[in-house]
Design a protein around this motif. Sequence first.
Motif, short mmCIF file in Angstrom:
data_model
loop_
_atom_site.label_atom_id
_atom_site.label_comp_id
_atom_site.label_asym_id
_atom_site.label_seq_id
_atom_site.Cartn_x
_atom_site.Cartn_y
_atom_site.Cartn_z
N VAL A 162 37.52 36.39 6.57
CA VAL A 162 36.43 35.62 7.19
C VAL A 162 35.63 36.51 8.14
O VAL A 162 34.39 36.47 8.15
N LYS A 163 36.30 37.31 8.92
CA LYS A 163 35.60 38.20 9.84
C LYS A 163 34.77 39.23 9.10
O LYS A 163 33.64 39.57 9.51
N ALA A 164 35.30 39.75 7.98
CA ALA A 164 34.52 40.71 7.18
C ALA A 164 33.28 40.05 6.59
O ALA A 164 32.20 40.66 6.53
N PHE A 165 33.41 38.80 6.16
CA PHE A 165 32.24 38.09 5.61
C PHE A 165 31.20 37.81 6.68
O PHE A 165 29.99 37.85 6.42
N LEU A 166 31.64 37.52 7.90
CA LEU A 166 30.69 37.32 8.99
C LEU A 166 29.92 38.61 9.30
O LEU A 166 28.71 38.58 9.56
N ILE A 167 30.64 39.73 9.27
CA ILE A 167 29.95 41.01 9.50
C ILE A 167 28.94 41.28 8.39
O ILE A 167 27.81 41.70 8.65
N ASN A 168 29.34 41.03 7.14
CA ASN A 168 28.43 41.29 6.03
C ASN A 168 27.25 40.33 6.01
O ASN A 168 26.16 40.68 5.51
N TYR A 175 32.19 33.16 1.26
CA TYR A 175 31.17 34.04 1.83
C TYR A 175 29.86 33.29 2.08
O TYR A 175 29.20 33.51 3.11
N MET A 176 29.49 32.40 1.18
CA MET A 176 28.27 31.62 1.38
C MET A 176 28.41 30.72 2.60
O MET A 176 27.44 30.52 3.35
N VAL A 221 26.77 29.93 8.43
CA VAL A 221 27.07 29.88 9.86
C VAL A 221 26.29 30.96 10.60
O VAL A 221 25.75 30.72 11.70
N ALA A 222 26.22 32.16 10.03
CA ALA A 222 25.49 33.25 10.69
C ALA A 222 23.99 32.97 10.74
O ALA A 222 23.31 33.32 11.72
N GLU A 223 23.45 32.34 9.71
CA GLU A 223 22.02 32.04 9.69
C GLU A 223 21.65 30.97 10.70
O GLU A 223 20.56 30.99 11.28
N LEU A 224 22.54 30.02 10.93
CA LEU A 224 22.25 28.95 11.88
C LEU A 224 22.38 29.41 13.33
O LEU A 224 21.94 28.69 14.24
N ASP A 225 22.99 30.55 13.54
CA ASP A 225 23.13 31.05 14.91
C ASP A 225 21.78 31.54 15.43
O ASP A 225 21.13 32.39 14.81
#
Length: 365
Positions: A168-174, A310-311, A316-320
């Motif tokens: 999960v952390k790797a997917f957040l970084i990517n 990953y999606m 989550v990253a886009e909504l931040d």
Amino acid sequence: GKRKRLSTSVIYDSDESEDSDILVRKVSAKRRCIIDDDESSEKQQPDKTCPAENVSTNRKQKVLAKLKELARQSAARRSCSSANCEASNSEAEIEEEPHCQLPLTPSEGSETDSDSMKDFIVDSDADDDDDDNTEHVKKFFLLLVNFVCIAFFPVSRCDHYVHFKRIVKAFLINAIDDTFLSSLYDGTRRKRYAQDMLLSLHYLDDRFIQPRLENLICRSRWRDRYKERVDCYPDVRISLKSTKNMSCQACEMKRCCKFNVLLSGRLYNSKTLEVDDFMSDDKQVLKVGVVCANRTRVYHNLKHFKYKLYMGCSSVAELDGVEDEPVKDTVERLFSHLEESGWIQERYNDLEDYMEDADSFQEEK
């Protein structure tokens, strides 16, 4: 000329004990013969004048002393391992079965202890060097314990969840830096945290997903063309339609086909998860039987789980809305939020459900 065999008279000290095995040698005056104390037992053949019972008794006492020493060391290891197990069990409650006991360690009664002593019994008539045998036995015992620890200690759920959190952390970084996964697989990143993430990604593919996919395929009559379609489209929708007697488009056998399988979505790379926009709106509708429809659902859920995870991380990253923040700080903040809200645990539960469905899927009749 021929060598003549030298005869030597050997007299043992009358005061025999476990710690005293000094030989008193008597050499005849006519023949000078020097015998080294370190010669092997093969060269030290007692003469007819030497009492055989003294030799066997002295050798048995040596073997018994070594066996006692090995038994003492084994008992010390057992007490140490049992103490460690009790300490670890008292700190936290573990849902899995305890794995701290060594299956082959003689720690469960006199019967096991007696069996373990058989492994260290040395024949009193053997001609091997005692010290070398003892060293080999100790090394073999240590290697055996290490093998048992590796082979019989299954990986716990906690370890599985640790791998999942790394992914999960790797997917957040990517999701923030879309070159991260590609740099992991091509070996550009050499730091410890990156290597751990790559290990967890391989763990997910090679231990969780791929073996179950192969099991589902090898027990089915799916055609290669149908399997390729299910592999390429990340979205699936299975709906019940009117029954029709026809050839199933998955296995091409005559069936009562009453399910439509709608496959859609964009093709992506299974490692870097990069999306290919070629024919992004393409769809496939296939009519299949009930068994192939159920197998398609189970197979598709497991096959595309990593991409769906990953999606979710990308969303989550886009909504931040925070900007101008270091990537490391952003990832740690988003990861903490997902963990506290239970989102990571829910995704992990989904993975376990998909694996259980694949394991319990009945073979097609």
